[in-house]
Design a protein around this motif. Sequence first.
Motif, short mmCIF file in Angstrom:
data_model
loop_
_atom_site.label_atom_id
_atom_site.label_comp_id
_atom_site.label_asym_id
_atom_site.label_seq_id
_atom_site.Cartn_x
_atom_site.Cartn_y
_atom_site.Cartn_z
N ARG A 188 0.83 -1.21 0.08
CA ARG A 188 -0.02 -0.04 0.04
C ARG A 188 0.92 1.09 0.05
NH1 ARG A 188 -2.34 -1.04 4.40
NH2 ARG A 188 -3.93 -2.44 3.60
N LYS A 189 1.99 1.05 0.83
CA LYS A 189 2.75 2.27 0.83
C LYS A 189 3.49 2.58 -0.58
CE LYS A 189 3.91 2.22 5.82
NZ LYS A 189 5.14 1.85 6.77
N GLU A 190 3.93 1.59 -1.26
CA GLU A 190 4.65 1.58 -2.49
C GLU A 190 3.54 2.13 -3.64
OE1 GLU A 190 6.14 -2.19 -3.69
OE2 GLU A 190 7.75 -2.30 -2.12
N ARG A 191 2.35 1.67 -3.46
CA ARG A 191 1.45 2.25 -4.43
C ARG A 191 1.04 3.77 -4.07
NH1 ARG A 191 -1.25 -2.56 -3.29
NH2 ARG A 191 -2.60 -1.85 -1.85
N LYS A 192 0.95 4.29 -2.93
CA LYS A 192 0.99 5.63 -2.55
C LYS A 192 2.05 6.33 -2.91
CE LYS A 192 -0.47 8.43 1.44
NZ LYS A 192 -0.65 8.40 2.94
N LEU A 193 3.32 5.84 -2.75
CA LEU A 193 4.55 6.56 -3.13
C LEU A 193 4.44 6.81 -4.74
CD1 LEU A 193 7.30 5.56 -0.94
CD2 LEU A 193 6.63 7.66 -1.47
N LYS A 194 4.03 5.65 -5.30
CA LYS A 194 4.31 5.70 -6.78
C LYS A 194 3.10 6.79 -7.28
CE LYS A 194 5.74 1.01 -8.10
NZ LYS A 194 5.28 -0.15 -8.58
N LYS A 195 1.84 7.01 -6.69
CA LYS A 195 0.95 7.87 -7.16
C LYS A 195 1.36 9.42 -7.09
CE LYS A 195 -3.99 9.06 -6.11
NZ LYS A 195 -5.19 8.86 -5.50
N MET A 196 1.96 9.29 -5.64
CA MET A 196 2.55 10.61 -5.23
C MET A 196 3.72 11.05 -6.22
SD MET A 196 4.15 11.93 -1.60
CE MET A 196 2.62 11.10 -0.60
N PHE A 197 4.57 10.11 -6.60
CA PHE A 197 5.80 10.40 -7.56
C PHE A 197 5.01 10.85 -8.96
CE2 PHE A 197 8.60 7.36 -5.37
CZ PHE A 197 8.97 8.28 -4.48
N LYS A 198 3.94 10.19 -9.34
CA LYS A 198 3.30 10.60 -10.84
C LYS A 198 2.72 11.92 -10.64
CE LYS A 198 0.49 8.49 -14.11
NZ LYS A 198 -0.64 7.39 -14.31
N GLU A 199 1.77 12.12 -9.54
CA GLU A 199 1.13 13.54 -9.07
C GLU A 199 2.54 14.98 -9.07
OE1 GLU A 199 -1.14 13.00 -5.82
OE2 GLU A 199 -2.58 12.11 -6.73
N THR A 200 3.58 14.57 -8.68
CA THR A 200 4.49 15.69 -8.47
C THR A 200 5.58 15.46 -9.58
OG1 THR A 200 5.82 13.95 -7.17
CG2 THR A 200 4.38 15.40 -5.82
N ASP A 201 5.33 14.50 -10.66
CA ASP A 201 6.10 14.84 -11.79
C ASP A 201 7.56 14.55 -11.35
OD1 ASP A 201 3.95 15.20 -13.50
OD2 ASP A 201 4.26 17.38 -13.31
N LYS A 202 7.79 13.50 -10.69
CA LYS A 202 9.33 13.12 -10.27
C LYS A 202 9.91 12.44 -11.36
CE LYS A 202 12.07 10.30 -7.32
NZ LYS A 202 12.09 9.10 -6.32
N PRO A 203 11.23 13.12 -11.73
CA PRO A 203 11.81 12.37 -12.98
C PRO A 203 12.23 11.15 -12.86
CG PRO A 203 13.07 14.05 -11.76
CD PRO A 203 11.84 13.99 -11.12
N GLU A 204 12.31 10.46 -13.86
CA GLU A 204 12.63 8.87 -13.80
C GLU A 204 14.06 8.72 -14.21
OE1 GLU A 204 9.84 6.64 -16.01
OE2 GLU A 204 8.44 6.92 -14.64
N ARG A 205 14.93 7.86 -13.55
CA ARG A 205 16.04 7.66 -14.07
C ARG A 205 16.35 7.03 -15.32
NH1 ARG A 205 21.17 7.47 -11.70
NH2 ARG A 205 20.36 7.50 -9.45
N PRO A 206 17.09 7.65 -16.18
CA PRO A 206 17.25 7.20 -17.84
C PRO A 206 17.87 5.87 -17.85
CG PRO A 206 18.86 8.61 -17.30
CD PRO A 206 18.18 8.84 -15.91
N LYS A 207 17.17 5.20 -18.72
CA LYS A 207 17.85 3.51 -19.14
C LYS A 207 19.26 3.85 -19.89
CE LYS A 207 13.49 1.38 -19.53
NZ LYS A 207 12.64 0.57 -20.25
N ARG A 208 20.12 3.26 -19.42
CA ARG A 208 21.59 3.08 -20.05
C ARG A 208 21.58 2.68 -21.45
NH1 ARG A 208 25.44 4.94 -17.13
NH2 ARG A 208 27.11 3.87 -18.59
N VAL A 209 22.19 3.49 -22.52
CA VAL A 209 22.28 3.08 -23.95
C VAL A 209 23.41 2.37 -24.12
CG1 VAL A 209 22.62 3.70 -26.08
CG2 VAL A 209 21.07 5.16 -24.56
N THR A 210 23.49 1.01 -24.86
CA THR A 210 24.74 0.28 -25.03
C THR A 210 25.13 0.53 -26.44
OG1 THR A 210 23.27 -1.64 -25.49
CG2 THR A 210 24.19 -1.45 -23.25
#
Length: 429
Positions: A187-209
């Motif tokens: 439940r905490k993880e879902r709440k955090l994910k929702k909060m990150f989405k609402e606050t526009d938290k940047p996602e770490r970019p995937k590495r290019v090989t």
Amino acid sequence: MNFIGFLKIVKQSNIPKAVTVFQKHKPSSLVNANPFNSFPAHYSSSSYVEQFKSIFPNASLFNVAPQRAASSTNKSRGKRSKRIEISVPEPPKHPMGAYQLFFVDNYDKIKTTFEAELEEKAPPTQIMTHIGKMWRALPESEAKVYKERSKELSEKYKAEKAAWKENLTPLQEEVIRQQKVDQNEARKERKLKKMFKETDKPERPKRVTAINLMELEDFDTLEEYEDTDDAQDKVKKRFTKYVQARSEKWKSLPNEEKLALKEIASEQNKTAELNYHNRLAEWALSMYDENNLDIVTKEEAKIIVHQLGIPKRRRSALQIFLMSDLGKEKGATVSTAKTIFDGLSSVQREDFNNQSTKDKERYEQEFKEWMDDLKGRALGTYAEAILKKSRAVNTNKKVKVKSSKAKKSKTKKEKSKKKGKKGEANKTE
């Protein structure tokens, strides 16, 4: 802790009864299962069996020949050791409230009359809204009937819940407790994910090989396969063929082209990481303004502190020695540096200590200038909060160590004072 140690601890919790209950209520697939098959192989040796019988002499349930441990050559990779499965009885369902009872009893009737008035099919949300209005307009005498029914169901539920809890074994109680912990964490993880989405938290970019930067001009992704294959199998075959073609082309490339692709991939990763750090710093500043800095992790706080331009921390004498020419000549490593450093002459050690002292003065001066610059830009309190978060665990440990040392020094001083007072008293006598 090994398995026998675990059994010694849970012996007080009536573990034989719990195992007996498991044997009675276990699934049909486990009727003929050997109890020792449910534990790791190295716990099923004769020595562990003897210890088990010494702990539980009355557990006739386990008078079965133990399973031998498989040899290391026959062990298959990726297989996990089997664990005992604890079945938990279903708890009684929560009783319905007064409004829920009214809803269930009158839904079909209200739906037909409401749709007849509208002369069309009404959506479920509109019907539920209409039922809610009817419930609020219901006379107190009629609502009282549903409230009394709800009260009776609630008392019945409490009695069933108490009986259900009494019949639970200690192992089943532990399983239920762990399930609640897992549900809370999810439940905490879902709440955090929702909060990150609402606050526009940047996602770490995937590495290019480098291999992904190649172009496969001759590869046909639309190649048709047999009609018997379903869509999922076609996708798998296409992807497998694409990976094989890409691997073959990479092997056939000359080293110059491989190095060029690796440099391009490295530059792209550096640029993406820098952009991510900038966006992360902006996001953390907005969270600080909203008094929501708790959702920023320690690792993210470290990135933000470096993004703010914190000066390099001072190096100890041992670190300076490890990175010096003398340390390289002596072949010092992280594990052997302390021993080699202690074997140096006093003059050499003093030289490294002086360098560490100068580096400390340099760090303190640069840190003060850095903080003054941030305060001039109205970022002083923000930088202090982020810095405190990035060093939270370390500072707490240091405080504990200091407090324990202070307590020890106080006790030593008190003891010495008491000894002095006793000596003076003896002299006067």
